[in-house]
Design an enzyme around this catalytic site. Structure first.
Site, PDB file in Angstrom:
ATOM      1  N   VAL A   1       0.438  -1.349  -0.271  1.00  0.00           N
ATOM      2  CA  VAL A   1       0.027  -0.166   0.173  1.00  0.00           C
ATOM      3  C   VAL A   1       0.619   1.393   0.263  1.00  0.00           C
ATOM      4  O   VAL A   1       0.813   2.346   0.154  1.00  0.00           O
ATOM      5  CB  VAL A   1      -0.925   0.136   1.335  1.00  0.00           C
ATOM      6  CG1 VAL A   1      -2.317  -1.127   1.407  1.00  0.00           C
ATOM      7  CG2 VAL A   1      -0.343  -0.341   2.468  1.00  0.00           C
TER       8      VAL A   1
ATOM      9  N   LYS B   1      -2.960   6.844  13.431  1.00  0.00           N
ATOM     10  CA  LYS B   1      -3.704   6.488  13.932  1.00  0.00           C
ATOM     11  C   LYS B   1      -4.684   7.014  14.189  1.00  0.00           C
ATOM     12  O   LYS B   1      -5.843   7.792  13.390  1.00  0.00           O
ATOM     13  CB  LYS B   1      -4.400   4.955  14.888  1.00  0.00           C
ATOM     14  CG  LYS B   1      -4.102   3.723  14.316  1.00  0.00           C
ATOM     15  CD  LYS B   1      -4.409   3.129  12.837  1.00  0.00           C
ATOM     16  CE  LYS B   1      -3.596   1.989  12.302  1.00  0.00           C
ATOM     17  NZ  LYS B   1      -4.327   0.961  11.507  1.00  0.00           N
TER      18      LYS B   1
ATOM     19  N   SER C   1      -7.772   3.297  15.126  1.00  0.00           N
ATOM     20  CA  SER C   1      -7.995   2.375  16.114  1.00  0.00           C
ATOM     21  C   SER C   1      -8.165   2.947  17.184  1.00  0.00           C
ATOM     22  O   SER C   1      -8.621   4.066  17.551  1.00  0.00           O
ATOM     23  CB  SER C   1      -6.113   2.317  16.554  1.00  0.00           C
ATOM     24  OG  SER C   1      -6.223   1.264  17.470  1.00  0.00           O
TER      25      SER C   1
ATOM     26  N   TYR D   1       3.006   4.567  16.379  1.00  0.00           N
ATOM     27  CA  TYR D   1       1.278   4.116  15.526  1.00  0.00           C
ATOM     28  C   TYR D   1       0.369   5.269  16.061  1.00  0.00           C
ATOM     29  O   TYR D   1      -0.157   4.917  15.569  1.00  0.00           O
ATOM     30  CB  TYR D   1       1.582   2.739  16.422  1.00  0.00           C
ATOM     31  CG  TYR D   1       0.204   1.606  16.295  1.00  0.00           C
ATOM     32  CD1 TYR D   1      -0.142   0.921  15.327  1.00  0.00           C
ATOM     33  CD2 TYR D   1      -1.622   2.091  16.692  1.00  0.00           C
ATOM     34  CE1 TYR D   1      -1.446   0.008  14.866  1.00  0.00           C
ATOM     35  CE2 TYR D   1      -2.724   1.094  17.251  1.00  0.00           C
ATOM     36  CZ  TYR D   1      -2.455   0.679  15.961  1.00  0.00           C
ATOM     37  OH  TYR D   1      -3.765  -0.621  15.015  1.00  0.00           O
TER      38      TYR D   1
END
Ligand code: NAD
Length: 258
Positions: free
Chosen positions: A63, A158, A141, A154
């Site tokens: 991706v 998100k 998330s 992370y």
């Protein structure tokens, strides 16, 4: 069947929540494109769907590579018709103290989890505009709503997914394209298998007790299942949610509520 005749692309479809989404949408009659950087895993999921009588095709897709996404989009349009649904599920995760978060980890996490969704939306939305509408679900998330320690890259990725989702939904709501995000809490997949020991180190827990720790903390007294998340994705793709766009829906047993 709810999604007969619909064409759905699921990135990260080879494992965990993405795999569950592929199986669920195929079960509802969709033509499913299983797109994953792990080609063997994508092939396996497509095979499983076909053995159950569904329609599926596996694609190797990174991706972070726009040329590959564009190529996939053109091939899908040619072989299956316009893309109706695009689920941006591909993701990576590293739990490490801040000073062990290398620039490489940051770049990789942002590239896959955030830029990858941006690039995929370009291909998806171009087809959806041509086709007069469509529906996108982006995987965020609980860590896209609340920051936690040892999780800088992370969480940033998100949180970014929610911004991307809101901005796209505003721009394309009037063109029949809905864009929503899903924010799961903890779901035990290969992602958690790989990071359980790092989480245990962060909380000073026995690695085998990490899921028990979450169970005790979550008001519903259990961790989430792949099904909990895929049920929400199915709802967001269905006409039952036709007035819902730009939202980031928690699927977390009541852990956080905003
Ligand atoms: N499991 C959880 O507790 C949880 C919680 C909240 C959000 N999420 C999110 O849900 C999504 C799915 O997670 P999962 O738990 O099923 O993880 P998983 O590791 O089981 O699946 C992730 C999939 O993404 C694929 N992938 C990784 N990099 C890729 C790339 N560059 N291009 C294409 N595919 C790539 C992997 O090969 C894998 O098949 C992720 O975006 C994750 O951040 C998971």
């Amino acid at each position: 069947m709810k999604f007969s005749g619909k064409t759905a692309v699921i990135t990260g479809g080879g494992s965990g929540i993405g795999r569950g989404t592929c199986l669920k949408l195929a079960g509802e009659g969709a033509k499913v494109i299983v797109a994953d950087i792990n080609e063997a895993a994508a092939n396996q999921v497509a095979k499983e769907i076909k053995e159950k009588g569904g329609t599926a095709r596996a694609f190797k897709l990174d991706v972070t590579n726009y040329a590959e996404i564009e190529k996939l989009g053109n091939q899908v349009k040619k072989d299956f018709g316009f893309i109706d649904f695009w689920i941006n599920d591909a993701g990576v995760s590293k739990i490490l103290p801040f000073f062990e978060h290398t620039e490489e980890i940051w770049d990789q996490t942002i590239a896959v989890n955030l830029k990858g969704q941006f690039l995929c939306c370009k291909v998806a939305i171009a087809q959806m505009l041509e086709n007069g509408g469509g529906n996108i679900v982006n995987m965020s998330s609980q860590s896209g709503k609340v920051g936690t320690s040892n999780y800088q890259a992370y969480c940033a990725s998100k949180f970014g997914v929610i911004g991307l989702t809101q901005s796209l939904s505003k721009e394309f709501a009037g063109k029949g394209i809905r864009v929503n995000a899903v924010c799961p809490g903890v779901v035990y997949t290969s992602m958690w298998e790989k990071q359980e020991a790092d989480y245990a180190a962060k909380r000073n827990l026995d690695p085998h007790k990490v899921m028990d720790y979450f169970k005790d903390k979550i008001p519903a007294n259990r961790i989430g299942t792949v099904n909990d998340v895929t049920n929400t994705i199915t709802f967001l793709l269905s006409n039952e949610s036709s007035y819902i766009t730009g939202q980031a829906i928690n699927v977390n047993g009541g852990d956080i509520m905003f």
